[in-house]
Structures are given as C-alpha cells and as structure tokens.
Design a protein around this motif. Structure first.
Motif, PDB file in Angstrom:
ATOM      1  N   CYS A 257       0.761  -1.498   0.371  1.00  0.00           N
ATOM      2  CA  CYS A 257      -0.067  -0.073   0.333  1.00  0.00           C
ATOM      3  C   CYS A 257       0.981   1.225   0.046  1.00  0.00           C
ATOM      4  CB  CYS A 257      -0.853   0.176   1.433  1.00  0.00           C
ATOM      5  SG  CYS A 257      -1.928  -1.022   1.129  1.00  0.00           S
ATOM      6  N   LYS A 274      -5.185   2.568   1.793  1.00  0.00           N
ATOM      7  CA  LYS A 274      -5.325   1.206   2.244  1.00  0.00           C
ATOM      8  C   LYS A 274      -6.097   0.702   0.802  1.00  0.00           C
ATOM      9  CE  LYS A 274      -7.017   1.279   7.059  1.00  0.00           C
ATOM     10  NZ  LYS A 274      -8.059   1.100   8.086  1.00  0.00           N
ATOM     11  N   GLU A 275      -6.521   1.621  -0.520  1.00  0.00           N
ATOM     12  CA  GLU A 275      -7.062   0.717  -1.256  1.00  0.00           C
ATOM     13  C   GLU A 275      -6.825   1.388  -2.966  1.00  0.00           C
ATOM     14  OE1 GLU A 275     -11.053  -0.232  -2.310  1.00  0.00           O
ATOM     15  OE2 GLU A 275     -11.253  -0.016   0.398  1.00  0.00           O
ATOM     16  N   TYR A 276      -5.427   0.764  -3.388  1.00  0.00           N
ATOM     17  CA  TYR A 276      -4.591   1.690  -4.516  1.00  0.00           C
ATOM     18  C   TYR A 276      -5.391   2.434  -4.807  1.00  0.00           C
ATOM     19  CZ  TYR A 276      -1.450   2.797  -8.112  1.00  0.00           C
ATOM     20  OH  TYR A 276      -0.107   3.220  -8.471  1.00  0.00           O
ATOM     21  N   SER A 281      -9.194   5.984   0.803  1.00  0.00           N
ATOM     22  CA  SER A 281      -9.387   5.537   1.576  1.00  0.00           C
ATOM     23  C   SER A 281      -7.912   5.229   2.056  1.00  0.00           C
ATOM     24  CB  SER A 281      -8.784   4.102   1.074  1.00  0.00           C
ATOM     25  OG  SER A 281      -7.705   4.268  -0.144  1.00  0.00           O
TER      26      SER A 281
END
Length: 369
Positions: A257, A274-276, A281
């Motif tokens: 991440c 946390k989320e590419y 995020s």
C-alpha cells in the motif's frame, strides 16, 4: 574414500537443498565447483522460491571519484528483542561505483533485487545487482544539459515483466523518457496529466506496478503522479490533506500500500492508502511523537514497517530510530558498525536481495566486478 552425494543427486534436488541456504551462503557456494556455479546461475534456480529477507542498502561517497554501495542484511525482531539489543546488521556485499564524488552522490532505486544507481549532478546511470556482482551502464536519455535536474524511476511491469527506467525533468518540462532493459534505446513519452508539474526529487516509490512521485502543480497543490509501467502513461492521485507547515513529505510502501509521511509539530505523521487509487481510502496510521529527539528540524524517513506495526526510521543522522507500536515509545538504535565517521554523507534504502542475472537482458553489455 567418501562419496560426493551431490554428484549423484538429480539437479532438482541439489537446487532444492541449496535454495534453503541464506543468500550469503548461496553466493559463497558458487565457488565450490563449476557445476554448482552453473546451477546457481540458472534461470530455474533464480526463479525458485528462495527466501530473501529484506536488507539495507547504504551509499557513501568515499573519494573524489568513487561512491561505495554496501548491502547489509537484518532480520525482523520482536519488540522485546529490540528493547534489549540493537538491530544487528551483517554486510552481504559492497561495491565501488565509478565516477561518483562528494558533489554528485548517487541516488538509488530498487526493484526485484536490481539497483538503479544514478548521479544527481552528472549523467551516470547504472543498473546493478550487488549480489551477483554484475552491472550495466546506460547512456544518458538526452544530450546532457546542465540546467536539467533529472530524476529516474525503476520498476517492472506486472503483465509483460519488462524492466523499465523512467526519466523525468523535475522542473516539469521535457524530457520525459523511458528505457526498456534489453532494447538499448530511450523513447520519449508524453507527460499527460503530469504536464507542467514540478516533481519532488526525493519523494519517489514503486507500488502496484506503477512508479510514483510527489509533484506540485502551478497552484502549488501537491499531487501524487503515477507512471504505469505497462501502458507507459502518467496519471495523478490526490494526496491526503497536509498542513502547509509540514516538512519533508515522502512516499513509501507498506504491505503493498502507498504510504505518505511528513514531520509536523514534533510528530512524524504517516498516512496509508488502504485501497490503491481509491483516494477516499487514505487513513492516518501513525502520529509518532518526536518530543524526545530534536526531529522537528530533521528529515525523517520511515524505511521499514515491521509485521507487528513497529517502525524503523532514519533521521539522516548517524543512528536509526525504532518506534514500538505496542508501547508508543521511540528508541535510538546504533548505526551500522563500520561507519567511518560522524561526517559521512550517507543515504539508506530497504533492499530485497536477488540472484537475478543481468545477462537475461541479452543485448546489454554486462560487466562483472
């Protein structure tokens, strides 16, 4: 007379046995015999599941025409172990980089055990594997002009598996170029959304098959510019809101991440995407107090986040800082034992050793050292 069991074992079993050795022992094993050397340099062995724990790469300018690169191995330790002992480093290998000098200390990028080493002042570019002791020298991507300040990225595309070097002018104008290892030539690429952005020379990282820089647009708002190694296109990602008084904004990677860190109000602040490519995020993961150390004027770089959440940081002094996530405390960790003096100008990065041979690129002129 004792029988040499390795001579009668199938090569697959020999490779399986040797792959369980530490990387340093594997390197030494190349000297045992010609068959072992051929086996350990074979593609099948290199691609086998060899466990290669992270290491630390250190660059130090040594003389007027040489910069030393040393690879030190270390292993994860739990918090109790760190409280009672300093982190233990063991040199794996070292090399002298030609042409380097105190005025043009080399910068380093790494991917899959290969180092991209380049001068921030003069146009010297090398791809090196310190473990196999091989390197290749790349030509400058453009006719060298002293007003250019070039920054380079290095990574491997997720689909094609091609290794590529990307060159940008940090002032936000041409050249933008890409070099695919094994082709021998640079190609121009369009900056797209990154056009006109001024890139932060130091804030760079590879993540999820893309290269990333922090960049500032004409309104001095900072973005994260990404270069897709597969499509060779630039894009931009919004960064978390950062106070304008924050200093030393850097990018890093934690468990695949993107991380963004900076120093503000006697704290090292670390954000995690946390989320590419999902800008919502972004999550503030750490606020590490620096009140016990004079860090508010230092450049603090988190170089490793351990599995238990502890953080190893390097504040550009002759020490490391170890933050315990459990106790929320910091601890000074002794510098590498062979440091020559307090005046050394050093740079550090996390490095993952590999036995990958540069000869796999075919047309490149591979030099052994």
């Amino acid at each position: 007379m004792e029988q040499d069991l390795f001579k009668i074992l199938p090569s697959e079993l020999t490779a399986n046995i040797l792959s369980r050795l530490p990387l340093r022992s594997i390197s030494i094993s190349k000297c045992v015999s010609k068959p072992w050397l051929n086996l350990l340099q074979s593609d099948d062995f290199v691609k086998s599941k060899i466990k290669t724990p992270p290491a630390v790469a250190r660059l130090i300018p040594m003389t007027e025409n040489s910069t030393q690169c040393t690879i030190f191995g270390f292993k994860d330790q739990d918090e109790a172990d760190v409280e009672s002992h300093a982190l233990h480093f063991r040199p794996l290998t070292d090399l002298d980089i030609p042409h380097g000098n105190l005025a043009s200390i080399y910068r380093a990028r790494q991917t899959n055990g290969l180092l991209l080493l380049y001068s921030s002042v003069e146009c010297y570019i090398y791809i090196c594997n310190p473990i196999t002791r091989q390197y290749i020298e790349l030509c400058c991507p453009v006719e060298y002009i002293s007003i250019y300040v070039l920054s380079f990225g290095f990574g491997v595309s997720k689909i094609s598996g091609q290794y590529k070097v990307v060159c940008i002018n940090v002032f936000g104008s041409d050249p933008y170029s890409v070099y695919t290892l094994g082709t021998g030539t640079w190609r121009r690429v369009e900056p797209g959304p990154a056009s006109g952005c001024k890139f932060d020379f130091h804030a760079y990282v590879e993540c999820n098959g893309n290269l990333h820089w922090i960049a500032y647009d004409s309104a001095k708002i900072f973005w994260i510019c990404a270069f897709d190694l597969e499509t060779e296109c630039f894009s931009t990602l919004a960064a978390p809101t950062v106070d304008e008084l924050a200093v030393d904004v850097k990018l890093n990677v934690w468990r695949d991440c993107l991380c963004l860190s900076y120093t503000l109000d006697h704290k090292v602040v670390i954000w995690l995407m946390k989320e590419y490519q999902v800008e919502e995020s972004w999550t503030m993961k750490y606020q590490i107090s620096t009140i016990d150390f004079a860090w508010n004027t230092m450049n603090v770089c988190p170089i490793k986040i351990f599995e238990n959440g502890d953080v190893l940081m390097y504040p550009e002094e002759m020490c490391f800082i170890y933050y315990s996530n459990k106790t929320r405390t910091n601890r000074l960790i002794g510098m590498l034992t062979d440091a020559t003096s307090e005046d050394d100008i050093s740079s550090f990065m996390i490095y993952t050793p590999s036995l990958f041979s540069l000869k796999n690129f075919g047309v490149e002129n591979v030099i052994s050292f």
